[in-house]
Design a protein around this motif. Structure first.
Motif, PDB file in Angstrom:
ATOM      1  N   GLN A 200       0.811  -1.217   0.000  1.00  0.00           N
ATOM      2  CA  GLN A 200       0.000   0.000   0.000  1.00  0.00           C
ATOM      3  C   GLN A 200       0.849   1.273   0.000  1.00  0.00           C
ATOM      4  O   GLN A 200       0.316   2.369  -0.194  1.00  0.00           O
ATOM      5  N   LEU A 201       2.158   1.141   0.198  1.00  0.00           N
ATOM      6  CA  LEU A 201       3.016   2.317   0.285  1.00  0.00           C
ATOM      7  C   LEU A 201       3.223   2.936  -1.096  1.00  0.00           C
ATOM      8  O   LEU A 201       3.543   2.243  -2.063  1.00  0.00           O
ATOM      9  N   ASP A 202       3.084   4.243  -1.167  1.00  0.00           N
ATOM     10  CA  ASP A 202       3.197   4.948  -2.445  1.00  0.00           C
ATOM     11  C   ASP A 202       4.629   4.993  -2.964  1.00  0.00           C
ATOM     12  O   ASP A 202       4.846   5.020  -4.175  1.00  0.00           O
ATOM     13  N   ASN A 203       5.595   5.031  -2.050  1.00  0.00           N
ATOM     14  CA  ASN A 203       6.987   5.235  -2.449  1.00  0.00           C
ATOM     15  C   ASN A 203       7.863   4.012  -2.251  1.00  0.00           C
ATOM     16  O   ASN A 203       9.095   4.123  -2.256  1.00  0.00           O
ATOM     17  N   LEU A 204       7.237   2.842  -2.073  1.00  0.00           N
ATOM     18  CA  LEU A 204       8.017   1.619  -1.860  1.00  0.00           C
ATOM     19  C   LEU A 204       8.974   1.376  -3.022  1.00  0.00           C
ATOM     20  O   LEU A 204       8.581   1.417  -4.191  1.00  0.00           O
ATOM     21  N   MET A 205      10.228   1.113  -2.717  1.00  0.00           N
ATOM     22  CA  MET A 205      11.234   0.849  -3.750  1.00  0.00           C
ATOM     23  C   MET A 205      11.212  -0.644  -4.065  1.00  0.00           C
ATOM     24  O   MET A 205      12.058  -1.412  -3.627  1.00  0.00           O
ATOM     25  N   ASP A 206      10.227  -1.053  -4.850  1.00  0.00           N
ATOM     26  CA  ASP A 206      10.166  -2.451  -5.268  1.00  0.00           C
ATOM     27  C   ASP A 206      10.588  -2.544  -6.736  1.00  0.00           C
ATOM     28  O   ASP A 206      10.671  -1.545  -7.447  1.00  0.00           O
ATOM     29  N   ASP A 207      10.860  -3.735  -7.182  1.00  0.00           N
ATOM     30  CA  ASP A 207      11.313  -3.987  -8.552  1.00  0.00           C
ATOM     31  C   ASP A 207      12.627  -3.297  -8.884  1.00  0.00           C
ATOM     32  O   ASP A 207      12.965  -3.116 -10.053  1.00  0.00           O
ATOM     33  N   CYS A 208      13.385  -2.907  -7.863  1.00  0.00           N
ATOM     34  CA  CYS A 208      14.691  -2.275  -8.057  1.00  0.00           C
ATOM     35  C   CYS A 208      15.695  -2.957  -7.130  1.00  0.00           C
ATOM     36  O   CYS A 208      15.367  -3.282  -5.974  1.00  0.00           O
TER      37      CYS A 208
END
Length: 320
Positions: A200-208
């Motif tokens: 739900q986090l808008d700024n989550l650094m996923d896929d990196c």
């Protein structure tokens, strides 16, 4: 100087230069050149000794760890940059400057081990208002996250999904839900509510490959020696879950302290370390510092830049 005179004569160099070079002047030039070389060698060795990220501590055993090995696969970077510039006619100025090597070596405060993105405005401690929505989601659900930590903390072994980072003193264990951009499904299945909150986090650094989310547990009397993170494009968030007294996070010589149920955000491209000393009268057995660590995209990045950096630095498998 006597040494240079003897060497000069023994090598039969007098006749070679005597017509155009006064002997004394040539000897002095050779001496100055040798002293200059000694000076450069000494300063280079001093720099190597003082570079915190070159120490042998505070790492993991994975050969694919971006941070610990300080390298990325860059075979296709030129192709990706060219494609990005075809898709976007503006907004990639800093990406192109990074690719050309401008600003890629860090500054006098921030020296990330893998990549330095130019002109990121930052501070050791990052203000909460930059990530207000995400902080609210984490802090309002701190009890839920703590409850799921308690479900997985009884046996901190590798077979149960835990990893141990090396430290010069003490013990530092981590339980990844996301590691280098990859969801660790063996672990996330054990913490479904926490994983749902992350998503739900808008700024989550996923896929990196620079993005992580984990429970980070530091035992009493542990020292995590000073080091730099791998990049300066993320903001590292710590949600305090179990915070005994005596634990200190030092970022660029600024002391930051965790609080239970509250978020602390910092830029880990600055030099940072963790220290804990058990105070008199306290038990050694139940004083672990526990935080839920989440990497967020740095607030000084645009959406176009985040999209570009995700393609340039995709999720990377880390032996989990």
């Amino acid at each position: 100087m006597i040494f240079f005179q003897i060497f000069y004569k023994q090598q039969g160099m007098v006749g070679l230069f005597s017509d155009s070079w006064p002997t004394e002047l040539l000897i002095r030039c050779i001496g100055i050149a040798i002293l200059f070389l000694i000076y450069k060698l000494v300063n280079h060795n001093a720099h190597v000794r003082e570079s915190p990220h070159t120490n042998a501590f505070d790492g993991c055993s994975s050969v694919n760890c971006i941070r610990c090995n300080g390298r990325i696969q860059d075979d296709n970077i030129k192709v990706i940059v060219d494609e990005l510039n075809k898709e976007n006619h503006s907004g990639l100025e800093r990406v192109n400057r990074w690719y050309k090597g401008l600003g890629s070596k860090g500054d006098h405060k921030r020296q990330p081990t893998v990549m330095f993105f130019p002109d990121i405005v930052s501070n050791p401690g990052i203000k909460h208002d930059q990530f207000f929505g995400d902080i609210q989601k984490l802090q309002c659900n701190s009890d839920t996250i703590l409850a799921e930590y308690k479900k997985v903390c009884d046996s901190m072994t590798e077979s149960n999904g835990w990893k141990s980072n090396s430290t010069p003193q003490g013990t530092w264990n981590v339980f990844y839900l996301i590691n280098q951009g990859f969801e660790i499904k063996m672990n996330s299945k054990q913490c479904p509510k926490t994983m749902a909150i992350l998503q739900q986090l808008d700024n989550l650094m996923d896929d990196c490959c620079f993005g992580n989310a984990c429970f980070s547990v530091v035992y009493p009397n542990t020292t995590i020696s000073e080091h730099y993170g791998p990049c300066n494009i993320r903001a590292r968030c710590h949600l305090g879950l179990v915070i005994p007294s005596g634990f200190i996070l030092n970022v660029d010589d600024i002391q930051l302290r965790w609080r239970e149920g509250k978020c602390l955000i910092f830029d880990d491209s600055y030099l940072h370390r963790v220290v804990h000393n058990v105070e008199d009268g306290e038990s050694d057995h139940n004083l672990k510092r526990v935080v839920f660590m989440v990497d967020l995209w740095h607030n000084d990045l645009s959406e176009i830049e985040i999209n570009a950096l995700t393609k340039l630095f995709p999720a990377s498998h880390c032996d989990l």
